[in-house]
Design a protein around this motif. Sequence first.
Motif, short mmCIF file in Angstrom:
data_model
loop_
_atom_site.label_atom_id
_atom_site.label_comp_id
_atom_site.label_asym_id
_atom_site.label_seq_id
_atom_site.Cartn_x
_atom_site.Cartn_y
_atom_site.Cartn_z
N ILE A 152 0.85 -1.19 0.00
CA ILE A 152 0.00 0.00 0.00
C ILE A 152 0.88 1.24 0.00
CG2 ILE A 152 -1.72 1.35 1.26
CD1 ILE A 152 -2.79 -1.21 2.45
N LEU A 153 0.58 2.17 -0.88
CA LEU A 153 1.18 3.50 -0.85
C LEU A 153 0.12 4.46 -0.34
CD1 LEU A 153 3.32 5.66 -1.44
CD2 LEU A 153 2.55 5.65 -3.82
N GLU A 154 0.38 5.09 0.80
CA GLU A 154 -0.53 6.07 1.38
C GLU A 154 0.04 7.46 1.17
OE1 GLU A 154 -2.58 7.19 5.71
OE2 GLU A 154 -0.84 5.87 5.63
N VAL A 155 -0.79 8.37 0.69
CA VAL A 155 -0.37 9.77 0.56
C VAL A 155 -1.33 10.64 1.34
CG1 VAL A 155 0.72 9.45 -1.70
CG2 VAL A 155 -1.68 10.13 -1.59
N TYR A 156 -0.80 11.62 2.07
CA TYR A 156 -1.66 12.58 2.74
C TYR A 156 -1.25 13.98 2.31
CZ TYR A 156 1.71 10.50 6.11
OH TYR A 156 2.77 9.86 6.71
N GLY A 157 -2.26 14.74 1.91
CA GLY A 157 -2.02 16.09 1.42
C GLY A 157 -2.22 16.23 -0.07
N ALA A 158 -2.47 15.12 -0.77
CA ALA A 158 -2.69 15.16 -2.22
C ALA A 158 -3.50 13.93 -2.60
CB ALA A 158 -1.36 15.16 -2.97
N HIS A 159 -4.05 13.96 -3.81
CA HIS A 159 -4.75 12.81 -4.36
C HIS A 159 -3.98 12.29 -5.56
CE1 HIS A 159 -8.26 13.28 -1.84
NE2 HIS A 159 -8.43 14.52 -2.24
N PHE A 160 -4.15 10.99 -5.84
CA PHE A 160 -3.55 10.42 -7.04
C PHE A 160 -4.29 10.92 -8.28
CE2 PHE A 160 -2.42 7.24 -3.80
CZ PHE A 160 -1.05 7.18 -4.00
N GLU A 161 -3.54 11.19 -9.32
CA GLU A 161 -4.11 11.62 -10.59
C GLU A 161 -3.22 11.13 -11.73
OE1 GLU A 161 -3.35 16.03 -11.33
OE2 GLU A 161 -3.20 15.92 -9.14
N LEU A 162 -3.73 11.27 -12.95
CA LEU A 162 -2.92 10.91 -14.11
C LEU A 162 -1.78 11.90 -14.28
CD1 LEU A 162 -5.70 10.01 -16.70
CD2 LEU A 162 -4.31 8.44 -15.35
N PRO A 163 -0.60 11.43 -14.69
CA PRO A 163 0.52 12.36 -14.87
C PRO A 163 0.28 13.28 -16.06
CG PRO A 163 1.08 10.19 -15.72
CD PRO A 163 -0.24 10.04 -15.02
N ASP A 164 0.91 14.44 -16.03
CA ASP A 164 0.88 15.33 -17.19
C ASP A 164 1.59 14.64 -18.36
OD1 ASP A 164 -0.37 17.30 -15.67
OD2 ASP A 164 1.54 18.14 -15.02
N LEU A 165 0.92 14.58 -19.51
CA LEU A 165 1.45 13.83 -20.64
C LEU A 165 2.25 14.66 -21.62
CD1 LEU A 165 -1.53 11.42 -21.40
CD2 LEU A 165 0.47 11.06 -19.97
#
Length: 402
Positions: A152-165
């Motif tokens: 599990i990768l947990e992030v706090y302070g941001a959400h996962f999104e698609l990278p800039d292409l």
Amino acid sequence: MDTAGLFRLCSWLYRILPSVCHKPFKPLKEGHLTHDWDEVEPDPNQLRWKPFEIPKAPQNKLDFVSGLHTLCGAGEPRGRNGIAVHIFVCNTSMLDRCLYNSDGDFLIVPQQGKLLITTEFGKMLVEPNEICVIQQGMRFSVEVFGETRGYILEVYGAHFELPDLGPIDPLCQLPPGLCNVKIAIAQPLAAVTKILRGCTAPEALLSPLISQPAFWGFSGQDFSPFNVVAWHGNYTPYKYHLEKFMVINAVAFDHADPSIFTVLTAKSTRPGVALADFVIFPPRWGVANNTFRPPYYHRNCMSEFMGLIKGHYEAKEEGFQPGGASLHSMMTPHGPDADCFEKASKAKLEPERVAEGTMAFMFESSLSMAVTKWGLQTSNRLDKNYYKCWEPLKSHFNPKCK
């Protein structure tokens, strides 16, 4: 309800009864999660773990919550800036309870065993070679079908999104490269559950409290937390099959930056710098000419945590095993083992399949990650001979060569 960039993330859930109806929270002794990065002294060495052991049932029953262990991380939830890497090992389903994360988002990578995840938005079956994201505050329960393990990768302070292409235009008429949201991202459909196997049992709902290394829970709720008859919005859990990732690679010479394999990213407050990237190394063709094709030996400004879902990672075919992991802290040198170097140095440069039958991944972060006491001592899975994989390397320098 939350915001990310220019896009508002929110969903409306239509419930039979509101979720506010419950008894007061109380602290619980569950799992081994922590945000205390000062448990042990920092370790800058190259670190590798053997496959994490799954307890045997029925002698030692562990569900998804009780089988959670924090391996490494950085930052802290109250400041809304940080990450944590957890390992889960379990052999039984969550009964009479569910979980939500008050701190941040979970990116779940199953390595062995299927996860049937019930959420407020519906159900998702997540298998090895798939990932799912359960975002902050979303309630879920995990059913398993035997011995199960994952990351599990947990992030706090941001959400996962698609990278800039960039030049890989995400608005073009043809399917774009990398992770194609139009065909790859799957969201659940609403599925009402009137009861959660009897929600009057103790610990019917669990939640990690912000900045605390423990779970808090309440009991006595006489209706299911999944009593949602319909929902709409764009703040949802979702899953993704890694085989649908469109690989882009160098077709002339040299290496492209590994960021071309980024599936999802969680941005930091600094433009162009990731709080965390989820990167995969899927099967692909290697065709670069006049090039040492495995990863270069390198040091960089990112922390690199790697896991292996299946197969044999091309840079360390024997020592790096499915269900294990490695961590190379920022500016700590690392790269292929000696066997890989010798083999690749002598190989004929012709088109070849790379990583066939393999799926390795990397949690990469701009933060300097510390390892927990569980990771260094308690788990007993640390490979203390990891450094020896580079000892046979020999100098091939010839000053007379042009």
